[in-house]
Design an enzyme around this catalytic site. Structure first.
Site, mmCIF file in Angstrom:
data_model
loop_
_atom_site.group_PDB
_atom_site.id
_atom_site.type_symbol
_atom_site.label_atom_id
_atom_site.label_comp_id
_atom_site.label_asym_id
_atom_site.label_seq_id
_atom_site.Cartn_x
_atom_site.Cartn_y
_atom_site.Cartn_z
ATOM 1 N N ASP A 99 58.010 -46.196 -82.439
ATOM 2 C CA ASP A 99 59.361 -46.739 -82.623
ATOM 3 C C ASP A 99 59.695 -47.806 -81.574
ATOM 4 O O ASP A 99 59.228 -47.744 -80.439
ATOM 5 C CB ASP A 99 60.376 -45.588 -82.543
ATOM 6 C CG ASP A 99 61.737 -45.996 -83.097
ATOM 7 O OD1 ASP A 99 61.802 -46.942 -83.895
ATOM 8 O OD2 ASP A 99 62.733 -45.361 -82.721
ATOM 9 N N HIS A 127 57.190 -56.122 -85.139
ATOM 10 C CA HIS A 127 56.234 -55.361 -85.960
ATOM 11 C C HIS A 127 54.821 -55.912 -85.770
ATOM 12 O O HIS A 127 53.858 -55.160 -85.667
ATOM 13 C CB HIS A 127 56.625 -55.413 -87.441
ATOM 14 C CG HIS A 127 57.910 -54.698 -87.734
ATOM 15 N ND1 HIS A 127 58.142 -53.408 -87.327
ATOM 16 C CD2 HIS A 127 59.047 -55.091 -88.380
ATOM 17 C CE1 HIS A 127 59.350 -53.032 -87.715
ATOM 18 N NE2 HIS A 127 59.916 -54.039 -88.350
ATOM 19 N N LEU A 138 36.756 -40.413 -85.654
ATOM 20 C CA LEU A 138 38.215 -40.279 -85.532
ATOM 21 C C LEU A 138 38.826 -40.376 -86.924
ATOM 22 O O LEU A 138 38.482 -41.278 -87.694
ATOM 23 C CB LEU A 138 38.779 -41.406 -84.649
ATOM 24 C CG LEU A 138 40.308 -41.527 -84.594
ATOM 25 C CD1 LEU A 138 40.923 -40.357 -83.837
ATOM 26 C CD2 LEU A 138 40.732 -42.847 -83.922
HETATM 27 C C1 IPE Z 1 60.879 -43.574 -87.551
HETATM 28 O O1 IPE Z 1 61.494 -44.646 -86.926
HETATM 29 C C2 IPE Z 1 59.920 -44.061 -88.573
HETATM 30 C C3 IPE Z 1 58.773 -44.787 -88.065
HETATM 31 C C4 IPE Z 1 58.455 -45.012 -86.833
HETATM 32 C C5 IPE Z 1 57.909 -45.260 -89.084
HETATM 33 P P1 IPE Z 1 62.930 -45.149 -87.400
HETATM 34 O O2 IPE Z 1 63.315 -46.210 -86.460
HETATM 35 O O3 IPE Z 1 62.915 -45.490 -88.837
HETATM 36 O O4 IPE Z 1 63.811 -43.848 -87.176
HETATM 37 P P2 IPE Z 1 65.403 -43.723 -87.168
HETATM 38 O O5 IPE Z 1 65.894 -44.209 -88.483
HETATM 39 O O6 IPE Z 1 65.911 -44.539 -86.043
HETATM 40 O O7 IPE Z 1 65.632 -42.266 -86.939
HETATM 41 C C1 IPE Z 2 59.391 -48.638 -85.836
HETATM 42 O O1 IPE Z 2 60.094 -49.621 -85.194
HETATM 43 C C2 IPE Z 2 58.519 -49.199 -86.921
HETATM 44 C C3 IPE Z 2 58.980 -48.886 -88.275
HETATM 45 C C4 IPE Z 2 59.952 -48.104 -88.627
HETATM 46 C C5 IPE Z 2 58.254 -49.536 -89.324
HETATM 47 P P1 IPE Z 2 61.548 -49.994 -85.662
HETATM 48 O O2 IPE Z 2 61.454 -51.062 -86.673
HETATM 49 O O3 IPE Z 2 62.308 -48.780 -86.060
HETATM 50 O O4 IPE Z 2 62.157 -50.594 -84.324
HETATM 51 P P2 IPE Z 2 63.614 -50.374 -83.774
HETATM 52 O O5 IPE Z 2 63.787 -48.890 -83.563
HETATM 53 O O6 IPE Z 2 64.565 -50.896 -84.791
HETATM 54 O O7 IPE Z 2 63.646 -51.122 -82.500
HETATM 55 MG MG MG Z 3 63.479 -47.468 -84.999
#
Ligand code: IPE
Ligand code: IPE
Ligand code: MG
Length: 224
Positions: A12, A29, A122
Site C-alpha cells: 500500500d 504504481h 518460490l
Molecule cells: C489494499 O489497499 C489493497 C491493495 C494493496 C491491493 P487499499 O489502499 O485499496 O486499501 P484501503 O481501501 O485503503 O483499505
Molecule cells: C496500493 O497502493 C496499490 C493498489 C491498491 C493497487 P494505493 O494505490 O492504495 O496507494 P495509496 O494508499 O492511495 O497511497
Molecule cells: Mg491504499
C-alpha cells in the site's frame, strides 16, 4: 528461531508516493513494481517458499476507471516482459482472486500460470480481484452444495489458498493499520507488521529487518 515459509504483503502507498514525488498516482504504481522485483529477489535469497502479494482488491473497482486501466496495463506489460525471467528463476505464479478481466489479460494470466506450474523455488500468489469475504462465502456455499460436513478441513479445501500453508507474517506498508479484506481466515495467527514507508520506498533492508524481528517472536498459539 521461528521457521519462515510464507510471507503475505499488502503493498500500500503507491498513489501517495506518486503524488508526492511525481505528477500522478499512476507514477506511484509504476514505481511500486520495482519494489515488487526487489522483494521477489530477496524472498528467494531468504529461502521463502510462498510470497502472497495483494495487488488488486474486490473493493479497488471503486477507483476511477483511468487508474484501474493503468494498473491492468502495467500488469499486462509486466507479465509480457518478465514471465520468461520469472520462469528461469524457477518461480511459480499462482493467481488468487476471480479472473474476470479483459479476455487478453485473462488469457495472459492463465498462460503465465500454466508455463510456471511446475516451478518450485518460490511460489508467488498474486491476489487480483481478491476479496476474503467473497472467498469465505464461496467456500461455505461449496461445502453446502457438496453436502460436506462443516469443519475446518472441508472449509479450507474450497479456499483459493488450498494446499498453501498459512502465512507466518503479514507486512502492510503505507502507514495504515487495517486488513482491507485480505486473507481474513488465513491470517488468524499471523504476526503483523505495519510499516510507515510507502510501498515504492520499501526495500530489501526493510524486509530483512522484519524477517529478523519475526524470527525472534515468541509465538504462543494460545499456549504459554
Ligand atoms: C489494499 O489497499 C489493497 C491493495 C494493496 C491491493 P487499499 O489502499 O485499496 O486499501 P484501503 O481501501 O485503503 O483499505
Ligand atoms: C496500493 O497502493 C496499490 C493498489 C491498491 C493497487 P494505493 O494505490 O492504495 O496507494 P495509496 O494508499 O492511495 O497511497
Ligand atoms: Mg491504499
Amino acid at each position: 528461531m521461528n521457521p519462515l515459509n510464507h510471507v503475505a504483503i499488502i503493498m500500500d502507498g503507491n498513489g501517495r508516493w506518486g503524488l508526492k514525488h511525481k505528477t500522478s498516482r499512476n507514477e506511484g504504481h509504476k514505481a511500486g513494481l520495482n519494489t515488487v522485483e526487489k522483494i521477489i529477489k530477496e524472498s528467494i535469497k531468504q529461502k521463502i517458499n510462498y510470497l502472497t502479494l495483494y495487488a488488486f482488491s474486490t473493493e479497488n473497482w471503486n477507483r476511477p476507471k483511468k487508474e484501474i486501466n493503468y494498473l491492468f496495463n502495467l500488469l499486462e506489460n509486466f507479465l509480457i516482459n518478465k514471465i520468461e525471467d520469472l520462469h528461469k528463476k524457477d518461480i511459480k505464479l499462482n493467481i488468487i482472486g476471480v479472473k474476470n478481466f479483459s479476455k487478453k489479460l485473462n488469457k495472459l494470466l492463465s498462460l503465465s500460470e500454466k508455463k510456471t506450474l511446475k516451478n518450485s523455488t518460490l511460489q508467488i500468489n498474486l491476489a487480483l480481484n481478491y476479496g476474503s469475504k467473497f472467498e469465505i462465502l464461496n467456500s461455505i456455499k461449496k461445502m453446502n452444495k457438496n453436502n460436506d460436513k462443516v469443519n475446518e478441513k472441508n472449509f479450507e479445501k474450497y479456499l483459493q489458498t488450498k494446499n498453501i500453508p498459512n502465512p507466518e507474517f503479514l507486512i502492510r506498508t503505507g502507514n495504515t493499520k487495517r486488513l482491507s479484506n485480505f486473507l481474513l481466515w488465513q491470517l488468524a495467527y499471523a504476526e503483523i507488521f505495519f510499516v510507515k514507508k510507502l510501498w515504492p520506498d520499501f526495500n530489501e533492508k526493510d524486509f530483512i529487518r522484519i524477517i529478523k524481528k519475526f524470527k525472534k517472536i515468541k509465538r504462543n498459539f494460545g499456549n504459554i
